[in-house]
Scaffold this motif. Structure first.
Motif: not given
Length: 114
Positions: A69-75, A80-88, A103-111
């Motif tokens: 999931v992290a690899s896919w989101i990072k790609d 395309y940049g940050l999306p406006s919505l994430v639906r899981f 946005q405040p939590w996805i970038e640190p988790l991705m790192d």
């Protein structure tokens, strides 16, 4: 009574500090299956779907993709940049996050994940 209130505040502060020290998630990150999948860069479970919604299109990850999931989101963020919505969507229920929520939590988790 004021003494009891002060003690309760100290206990609450200590509990928050202890919890944040023992957690790999940021304090403001929701504790969801999505954040666990990102942190572990694990593939989606069967009957799950992840959609990143942009202005005029969306990127969709299905469980059959067998990607982390992290690899896919990072790609997707790279392309395309940050999306406006994430639906899981899990087999239990859908979770939808607006950009200002994730946005405040996805970038640190991705790192952490990659």
């Amino acid at each position: 009574m004021p003494h009891n209130h002060a003690r309760k505040q100290r206990e609450t502060a200590h509990h928050k500090e202890h919890r944040s020290n023992n957690s790999r998630f940021r304090e403001d990150a929701p504790k969801t299956m999505l954040t666990r999948l990102i942190e572990q860069d694990a593939p989606l479970f069967s009957h799950s779907q992840l959609v990143l919604m942009y202005g005029f299109f969306q990127a969709e990850m299905s469980a059959e993709a067998n990607l982390g999931v992290a690899s896919w989101i990072k790609d997707c963020i790279r392309q395309y940049g940050l999306p406006s919505l994430v639906r899981f969507d899990s087999h239990r229920r859908a979770q939808i996050f607006r950009r200002d929520q994730f946005q405040p939590w996805i970038e640190p988790l991705m790192d952490q994940a990659c």
